[in-house]
Design an enzyme around this catalytic site. Structure first.
Site, PDB file in Angstrom:
ATOM      1  CB  SER A 103      24.730   6.304 -23.067  1.00  0.00           C
ATOM      2  OG  SER A 103      26.012   6.836 -22.766  1.00  0.00           O
ATOM      3  CE  LYS A 104      29.567   5.250 -17.696  1.00  0.00           C
ATOM      4  NZ  LYS A 104      30.470   4.072 -17.898  1.00  0.00           N
ATOM      5  CG  PHE A 138      42.495   8.349 -18.546  1.00  0.00           C
ATOM      6  CD1 PHE A 138      43.776   8.428 -17.999  1.00  0.00           C
ATOM      7  CD2 PHE A 138      41.476   9.101 -17.955  1.00  0.00           C
ATOM      8  CE1 PHE A 138      44.038   9.238 -16.879  1.00  0.00           C
ATOM      9  CE2 PHE A 138      41.726   9.902 -16.851  1.00  0.00           C
ATOM     10  CZ  PHE A 138      42.999   9.961 -16.301  1.00  0.00           C
ATOM     11  CB  THR A 169      30.325   9.323 -14.954  1.00  0.00           C
ATOM     12  OG1 THR A 169      30.506  10.741 -14.893  1.00  0.00           O
ATOM     13  CG2 THR A 169      29.081   9.050 -15.789  1.00  0.00           C
ATOM     14  CG  ASP A 170      30.748  13.511 -11.477  1.00  0.00           C
ATOM     15  OD1 ASP A 170      30.819  13.313 -12.706  1.00  0.00           O
ATOM     16  OD2 ASP A 170      31.444  14.364 -10.888  1.00  0.00           O
ATOM     17  CD  GLU A 171      29.859  14.168 -17.550  1.00  0.00           C
ATOM     18  OE1 GLU A 171      29.025  14.180 -18.460  1.00  0.00           O
ATOM     19  OE2 GLU A 171      31.056  14.457 -17.708  1.00  0.00           O
ATOM     20  CE1 TYR A 227      34.778  23.512 -26.318  1.00  0.00           C
ATOM     21  CE2 TYR A 227      33.961  21.973 -24.670  1.00  0.00           C
ATOM     22  CZ  TYR A 227      34.565  22.218 -25.895  1.00  0.00           C
ATOM     23  OH  TYR A 227      34.931  21.157 -26.683  1.00  0.00           O
ATOM     24  N   GLY A 283      24.296  22.345 -23.850  1.00  0.00           N
ATOM     25  CA  GLY A 283      23.832  21.718 -22.591  1.00  0.00           C
ATOM     26  C   GLY A 283      24.930  21.595 -21.549  1.00  0.00           C
ATOM     27  CG  HIS A 284      29.354  23.543 -20.526  1.00  0.00           C
ATOM     28  ND1 HIS A 284      30.330  24.441 -20.874  1.00  0.00           N
ATOM     29  CD2 HIS A 284      29.958  22.638 -19.727  1.00  0.00           C
ATOM     30  CE1 HIS A 284      31.466  24.100 -20.296  1.00  0.00           C
ATOM     31  NE2 HIS A 284      31.259  23.009 -19.593  1.00  0.00           N
ATOM     32  CG  ASP A 336      31.858  -4.368 -29.948  1.00  0.00           C
ATOM     33  OD1 ASP A 336      31.486  -3.922 -28.841  1.00  0.00           O
ATOM     34  OD2 ASP A 336      31.394  -3.969 -31.030  1.00  0.00           O
ATOM     35  CE1 TYR A 374      30.468   8.816 -20.752  1.00  0.00           C
ATOM     36  CE2 TYR A 374      30.130  10.803 -19.439  1.00  0.00           C
ATOM     37  CZ  TYR A 374      30.681   9.536 -19.594  1.00  0.00           C
ATOM     38  OH  TYR A 374      31.434   8.997 -18.579  1.00  0.00           O
TER      39      TYR A 374
END
Ligand code: NAD
Ligand code: DAU
Length: 340
Positions: free
Chosen positions: A158-159, A14, A128-130, A212, A280-281, A62, A155
């Protein structure tokens, strides 16, 4: 003079896909190499308008394949690396975390080794901000570059791990890096596993939209083209070793986003179906972009114009949508949203 060579990883996805198109068009004097494994999230049909251009090249590979990556860097002598390739969907990381560690952590480390060995001029790591975890609902606090990393999902963990490696290669080897941490993107070619394209694709077909929990979680939405411009700026002007947050102050609850799409398409809000919450949202993400603004970045879309353009784009590109939601996507959907 020879064109500068830019390696873009994940350029069939994307954001990487939008970035590749942006760079190929904007910089005819750069050769853009799109390296992508073409996982479920990658497709090359999005590049039909640029695939014949002389400054566009595609490599299927990869990022975690050390031998292939080392040989490629040896052969092409890249000037810049812009690293998007990743497993990117939080829900998939909850059901299958392992591939997130392999691609996002190990894959990044392989690229860092190659970049170090071949003395590239700049490595931009798209994060990412996450990685900062979550904020309260009060709407008064924001993520800054100083916010401690506190990732909550496999996720984002890992980032965050890949961010730490990128930082370490700067501190230890003086590899010229930048890290960007962006909020939620939306726009053309967004894969319909994510909230906005999923909602559009369901609503146009009069299908239920899974929300959700209570739908009150907040995300800070940024149009993908504004993100591309931010990365371009950081690539060329970012101070070596620095982190830049990217976001445009477009906070919305998930329910607000879903209702906007339903209303724009003239459908009934009865399509909303509240389903079991994500594990864990994270409650809320919101970016303070001051540092990037001081470098000269300003978003061009607000959420209203951006979302109406995006909905229009999906209506005009039904073929692309149909193609990506056929086959394995259906199996994924049935498993993820048992009752819908
Ligand atoms: P995406 O899932 O749409 O695309 C990921 C791309 O990476 C796909 O083309 C896929 O084929 C490729 N890929 C996956 N594993 C690979 C591997 N091992 N080797 C080579 N290619 C591989 O992701 P996206 O939403 O475009 O996100 C791109 C990057 O931006 C990610 O690093 C993500 O963490 C980050 N990001 C995304 C958002 C967002 O809102 N989508 C926001 C901030 C940051
Ligand atoms: O903040 C940046 C991150 O944004 C990126 O790093 C990730 O790669 C990207 O996927 C995105 O993560 P989110 O988890 O925020 O995006 P997603 O579209 O999956 O979900 C957005 C919100 O909508 C979130 O609160 C969960 C909710 N949601 C999502 C889906 C897929 C639903 O309510 N229903 C759904 O079916």
């Amino acid at each position: 003079m020879e064109n500068k060579k830019v390696l873009v990883t994940g350029g069939a996805g994307f954001i990487g896909g939008n970035f590749v198109q942006y760079m190929v068009d904007k910089y005819p004097n750069y050769d853009i190499y799109n390296l992508d494994l073409l996982t479920y999230a990658g497709d090359l049909t999005k590049h039909c308008s640029i695939e014949k251009k002389e400054n566009y090249h595609f490599i299927k590979a990869d990022i975690a394949d050390r031998k292939v990556i080392m040989e490629l860097f040896e052969k092409e002598k890249f000037e810049f690396v812009v690293h998007f390739a990743a497993e990117s969907h939080v829900d998939r990381s909850i059901t299958n975390p392992e591939v997130f560690v392999v691609t996002n952590v190990l894959g990044t480390q392989v690229l860092l080794d190659a970049a170090k060995e071949h003395k590239i001029t700049k490595f931009v790591h798209v994060s990412t901000d996450e990685v900062y975890g979550e904020l309260d609902f009060d709407r008064e606090t924001f993520f800054t570059e100083e916010t401690p990393l506190q990732p909550n999902s496999p996720y984002s963990a890992s980032k965050a791990s890949s961010d730490m490696l990128v930082r370490a290669y700067y501190e230890t080897y003086k590899l010229p890096i930048n890290i960007t941490r962006c909020s939620n993107n939306y726009g053309p070619y967004h894969f319909p596993e994510k909230l906005i394209p999923l909602t559009i694709s369901r609503v146009v077909n009069n299908q239920k939209v899974p929300v959700y929990g209570d739908g009150k979680n907040i995300r800070d939405w940024l149009h993908v083209i504004d993100h591309c411009a931010a990365i371009d700026l950081v690539l060329h002007k970012g101070e070596i070793g620095e982190v830049y947050n990217v976001g445009g102050h477009n906070e919305q609850t998930n329910l607000e986003v879903v209702k906007t799409i339903i209303n724009t398409l003239g459908k009934s809000e009865d399509l909303i179906e509240f389903v079991e919450d994500r594990l864990g949202h994270d409650k809320r993400y919101a970016i303070d972009p001051t540092k990037l603004e001081q470098l000269g970045w300003k978003p061009t879309y607000n959420f209203e114009t951006g979302i109406s353009h995006t909905i229009r784009w999906y209506l005009d590109n039904k073929e692309w949508l149909e193609q990506v939601i056929s086959g394995k996507y259906q199996t994924y959907f049935a498993k993820q949203y048992k009752i819908l």
